[in-house]
Write a protein that holds these residues in place. Structure first.
Motif, PDB file in Angstrom:
ATOM      1  N   GLY A 142      20.525 -18.726   3.221  1.00  0.00           N
ATOM      2  CA  GLY A 142      20.103 -17.172   2.689  1.00  0.00           C
ATOM      3  C   GLY A 142      20.894 -16.696   3.787  1.00  0.00           C
ATOM      4  O   GLY A 142      22.079 -16.792   4.841  1.00  0.00           O
ATOM      5  N   GLU A 143      20.773 -15.568   4.490  1.00  0.00           N
ATOM      6  CA  GLU A 143      19.683 -14.296   5.175  1.00  0.00           C
ATOM      7  C   GLU A 143      19.633 -14.099   5.976  1.00  0.00           C
ATOM      8  O   GLU A 143      18.838 -13.135   6.392  1.00  0.00           O
ATOM      9  CB  GLU A 143      20.545 -12.867   3.834  1.00  0.00           C
ATOM     10  CG  GLU A 143      22.048 -12.943   3.174  1.00  0.00           C
ATOM     11  CD  GLU A 143      23.181 -13.169   4.216  1.00  0.00           C
ATOM     12  OE1 GLU A 143      22.840 -13.031   4.843  1.00  0.00           O
ATOM     13  OE2 GLU A 143      24.039 -13.545   3.268  1.00  0.00           O
ATOM     14  N   LYS A 144      18.471 -14.824   6.315  1.00  0.00           N
ATOM     15  CA  LYS A 144      16.880 -14.992   6.196  1.00  0.00           C
ATOM     16  C   LYS A 144      16.467 -15.787   7.543  1.00  0.00           C
ATOM     17  O   LYS A 144      15.814 -15.846   8.040  1.00  0.00           O
ATOM     18  CB  LYS A 144      15.812 -15.159   5.119  1.00  0.00           C
ATOM     19  CG  LYS A 144      15.755 -14.415   3.794  1.00  0.00           C
ATOM     20  CD  LYS A 144      14.610 -15.113   2.619  1.00  0.00           C
ATOM     21  CE  LYS A 144      15.221 -14.551   1.396  1.00  0.00           C
ATOM     22  NZ  LYS A 144      14.098 -14.553   0.275  1.00  0.00           N
ATOM     23  N   LEU A 145      17.072 -17.114   7.385  1.00  0.00           N
ATOM     24  CA  LEU A 145      17.226 -17.552   8.132  1.00  0.00           C
ATOM     25  C   LEU A 145      18.428 -18.529   9.081  1.00  0.00           C
ATOM     26  O   LEU A 145      19.219 -18.594   8.224  1.00  0.00           O
ATOM     27  CB  LEU A 145      16.108 -19.803   7.618  1.00  0.00           C
ATOM     28  CG  LEU A 145      14.987 -19.035   7.238  1.00  0.00           C
ATOM     29  CD1 LEU A 145      13.836 -20.003   7.097  1.00  0.00           C
ATOM     30  CD2 LEU A 145      13.968 -18.429   8.381  1.00  0.00           C
ATOM     31  N   THR A 150      21.952 -26.493  19.233  1.00  0.00           N
ATOM     32  CA  THR A 150      22.557 -25.798  20.517  1.00  0.00           C
ATOM     33  C   THR A 150      20.543 -25.855  20.984  1.00  0.00           C
ATOM     34  O   THR A 150      20.822 -26.191  21.873  1.00  0.00           O
ATOM     35  CB  THR A 150      22.945 -24.873  20.747  1.00  0.00           C
ATOM     36  OG1 THR A 150      24.541 -25.280  20.510  1.00  0.00           O
ATOM     37  CG2 THR A 150      23.515 -25.389  22.881  1.00  0.00           C
ATOM     38  N   ASN A 151      20.033 -25.041  20.756  1.00  0.00           N
ATOM     39  CA  ASN A 151      19.064 -24.079  21.387  1.00  0.00           C
ATOM     40  C   ASN A 151      18.185 -25.116  20.774  1.00  0.00           C
ATOM     41  O   ASN A 151      16.452 -24.911  21.094  1.00  0.00           O
ATOM     42  CB  ASN A 151      18.729 -23.286  21.548  1.00  0.00           C
ATOM     43  CG  ASN A 151      19.699 -21.778  22.453  1.00  0.00           C
ATOM     44  OD1 ASN A 151      20.469 -22.886  23.734  1.00  0.00           O
ATOM     45  ND2 ASN A 151      20.120 -21.062  22.024  1.00  0.00           N
ATOM     46  N   HIS A 152      18.108 -25.646  19.466  1.00  0.00           N
ATOM     47  CA  HIS A 152      17.083 -26.226  18.810  1.00  0.00           C
ATOM     48  C   HIS A 152      15.736 -25.305  18.562  1.00  0.00           C
ATOM     49  O   HIS A 152      14.612 -25.366  18.641  1.00  0.00           O
ATOM     50  CB  HIS A 152      15.565 -27.532  19.942  1.00  0.00           C
ATOM     51  CG  HIS A 152      16.685 -28.997  19.708  1.00  0.00           C
ATOM     52  ND1 HIS A 152      16.826 -29.700  20.562  1.00  0.00           N
ATOM     53  CD2 HIS A 152      17.790 -29.581  19.905  1.00  0.00           C
ATOM     54  CE1 HIS A 152      17.116 -30.591  20.482  1.00  0.00           C
ATOM     55  NE2 HIS A 152      18.200 -30.546  19.360  1.00  0.00           N
ATOM     56  N   SER A 153      16.474 -23.942  17.831  1.00  0.00           N
ATOM     57  CA  SER A 153      16.217 -22.944  17.747  1.00  0.00           C
ATOM     58  C   SER A 153      15.540 -23.053  16.197  1.00  0.00           C
ATOM     59  O   SER A 153      17.399 -23.317  15.578  1.00  0.00           O
ATOM     60  CB  SER A 153      15.885 -21.719  18.349  1.00  0.00           C
ATOM     61  OG  SER A 153      16.862 -21.733  18.726  1.00  0.00           O
ATOM     62  N   LEU A 154      14.881 -21.764  15.030  1.00  0.00           N
ATOM     63  CA  LEU A 154      15.199 -21.216  14.402  1.00  0.00           C
ATOM     64  C   LEU A 154      14.785 -19.806  14.238  1.00  0.00           C
ATOM     65  O   LEU A 154      13.658 -19.266  14.956  1.00  0.00           O
ATOM     66  CB  LEU A 154      13.533 -21.392  13.140  1.00  0.00           C
ATOM     67  CG  LEU A 154      13.335 -21.213  12.504  1.00  0.00           C
ATOM     68  CD1 LEU A 154      14.852 -21.424  11.038  1.00  0.00           C
ATOM     69  CD2 LEU A 154      12.339 -21.599  12.200  1.00  0.00           C
ATOM     70  N   ILE A 155      16.018 -19.391  13.928  1.00  0.00           N
ATOM     71  CA  ILE A 155      16.000 -17.616  14.294  1.00  0.00           C
ATOM     72  C   ILE A 155      15.841 -17.338  12.515  1.00  0.00           C
ATOM     73  O   ILE A 155      16.777 -17.847  11.621  1.00  0.00           O
ATOM     74  CB  ILE A 155      17.292 -17.817  14.135  1.00  0.00           C
ATOM     75  CG1 ILE A 155      17.850 -17.930  15.647  1.00  0.00           C
ATOM     76  CG2 ILE A 155      17.667 -15.806  14.763  1.00  0.00           C
ATOM     77  CD1 ILE A 155      19.407 -18.184  16.044  1.00  0.00           C
ATOM     78  N   VAL A 156      14.582 -16.408  12.217  1.00  0.00           N
ATOM     79  CA  VAL A 156      14.428 -15.869  11.479  1.00  0.00           C
ATOM     80  C   VAL A 156      14.954 -14.188  11.134  1.00  0.00           C
ATOM     81  O   VAL A 156      14.541 -13.921  12.447  1.00  0.00           O
ATOM     82  CB  VAL A 156      12.905 -16.093  10.884  1.00  0.00           C
ATOM     83  CG1 VAL A 156      12.071 -15.219  10.184  1.00  0.00           C
ATOM     84  CG2 VAL A 156      12.599 -17.544  11.267  1.00  0.00           C
ATOM     85  N   GLU A 164      13.261 -15.351  17.641  1.00  0.00           N
ATOM     86  CA  GLU A 164      13.820 -16.794  18.137  1.00  0.00           C
ATOM     87  C   GLU A 164      13.015 -17.655  17.631  1.00  0.00           C
ATOM     88  O   GLU A 164      11.820 -17.284  18.927  1.00  0.00           O
ATOM     89  CB  GLU A 164      14.847 -16.922  18.456  1.00  0.00           C
ATOM     90  CG  GLU A 164      15.074 -18.192  19.462  1.00  0.00           C
ATOM     91  CD  GLU A 164      16.197 -18.510  20.103  1.00  0.00           C
ATOM     92  OE1 GLU A 164      17.162 -19.596  20.110  1.00  0.00           O
ATOM     93  OE2 GLU A 164      17.360 -17.208  20.102  1.00  0.00           O
ATOM     94  N   VAL A 165      12.526 -18.547  16.956  1.00  0.00           N
ATOM     95  CA  VAL A 165      11.380 -19.843  17.980  1.00  0.00           C
ATOM     96  C   VAL A 165      12.434 -21.156  17.931  1.00  0.00           C
ATOM     97  O   VAL A 165      12.792 -21.977  17.982  1.00  0.00           O
ATOM     98  CB  VAL A 165      10.672 -20.112  16.233  1.00  0.00           C
ATOM     99  CG1 VAL A 165       9.281 -20.864  16.551  1.00  0.00           C
ATOM    100  CG2 VAL A 165       9.826 -19.192  15.555  1.00  0.00           C
ATOM    101  N   VAL A 223       5.747 -14.963  12.049  1.00  0.00           N
ATOM    102  CA  VAL A 223       7.034 -15.219  10.864  1.00  0.00           C
ATOM    103  C   VAL A 223       6.339 -15.582   9.875  1.00  0.00           C
ATOM    104  O   VAL A 223       6.793 -15.508   8.676  1.00  0.00           O
ATOM    105  CB  VAL A 223       7.233 -16.796  11.443  1.00  0.00           C
ATOM    106  CG1 VAL A 223       9.189 -16.826  10.114  1.00  0.00           C
ATOM    107  CG2 VAL A 223       8.619 -15.597  12.140  1.00  0.00           C
ATOM    108  N   GLY A 224       4.810 -16.684   9.566  1.00  0.00           N
ATOM    109  CA  GLY A 224       3.872 -17.176   8.567  1.00  0.00           C
ATOM    110  C   GLY A 224       4.542 -18.560   8.418  1.00  0.00           C
ATOM    111  O   GLY A 224       5.718 -18.916   8.631  1.00  0.00           O
TER     112      GLY A 224
END
Length: 249
Positions: A142-145, A150-156, A164-165, A223-224
């Protein structure tokens, strides 16, 4: 960033070695003993020091101790490797054997090539939600996550704020699996086999432990963690509508 642990009792990596690992997107940790289960799963790979040729029994014991708990990559760093020792380690499932004389140059070259292939495979195999994307693009939910392989990360994205997590290899694979079908409950067996590529043995605690660490990271970044929903007696699912909308002041 990948996290690599080096189990060594007689050698201590120099500051230059730590910096060299950082250049290939790896965090190197010096360990005196095998971490407990909770910490062990946070590593993408472990390097075991073979103090001398006669230490094969001790190294084998360490390898088995690790493999009983996780499917992490394992390499052995030998003072001087022998054919017999290398064959024994490979039979136990070790991913490579390197000489201390060539450390860290040879290992760094190996890791650079190996991790590059891992990233490329992840890009082509990752779950894509909301339409097909080019294999080189970041997977967007969607537009949220966004998930960055490449970095093994989650961007919120929280309003205009971008968070960036950073995740471990297993944590990233967990979210990647859950994101493949938002709203679908994955049972413990499905998650276990996807993360460890090994037979499921009713070890629900291993899956629950990784979910716990992911949730803690999300909470630390404000982030929750509510969008990782526990399905009682079954497993876990992603509820995108539960993503935190605002951050704390």
């Amino acid at each position: 960033m990948y996290r690599i642990g080096i189990l060594a009792s007689t050698m201590t990596p120099s500051p230059d070695v730590y910096k060299a690992f950082e250049k290939i997107n790896c965090q190197l940790d010096h360990l005196k003993e095998v971490p407990n289960f909770e910490k062990l799963h946070t590593y993408d790979g472990l390097l075991i020091e073979e103090v001398h040729e006669g230490a094969i029994s001790s190294v084998c014991s360490t390898i088995l101790q690790i493999k009983q708990q996780t499917n992490v990559y394992i390499w052995v760093l030998s003072g001087k490797s022998t054919l017999i020792n290398r064959q024994v380690y490979l039979q136990l499932g070790v991913d490579g054997n390197f000489d201390q004389e060539s450390f860290p140059e040879e290992l760094l070259l190996y890791l650079k090539n190996f991790l590059s292939r891992q990233d490329e495979q992840r890009k082509t195999q990752r779950a894509v939600v909301g339409g097909k994307k080019n294999a080189n693009q970041i997977s967007t939910i969607g537009e949220k996550l966004e998930m960055d392989p490449t970095n093994h990360s989650l961007i919120v994205f929280i309003g205009e704020k971008e968070v960036e997590v950073e995740l471990t290899r297993l944590e990233y694979r967990l979210l990647e699996l859950l994101y493949s079908y938002p709203g679908k409950a994955f049972n413990y067996q499905e998650i276990h086999e996807n993360l460890w590529n090994s037979p499921y043995k009713e070890e629900n605690y291993r899956v629950a432990n990784i979910v716990f660490h992911v949730r803690k990271k999300l909470e630390r970044h404000d982030v929750g963690s509510e969008f990782i929903k526990t399905v009682r007696s079954k497993g876990y699912m992603i509820k995108l509508e539960n993503i935190k909308k605002t951050s704390k002041k």
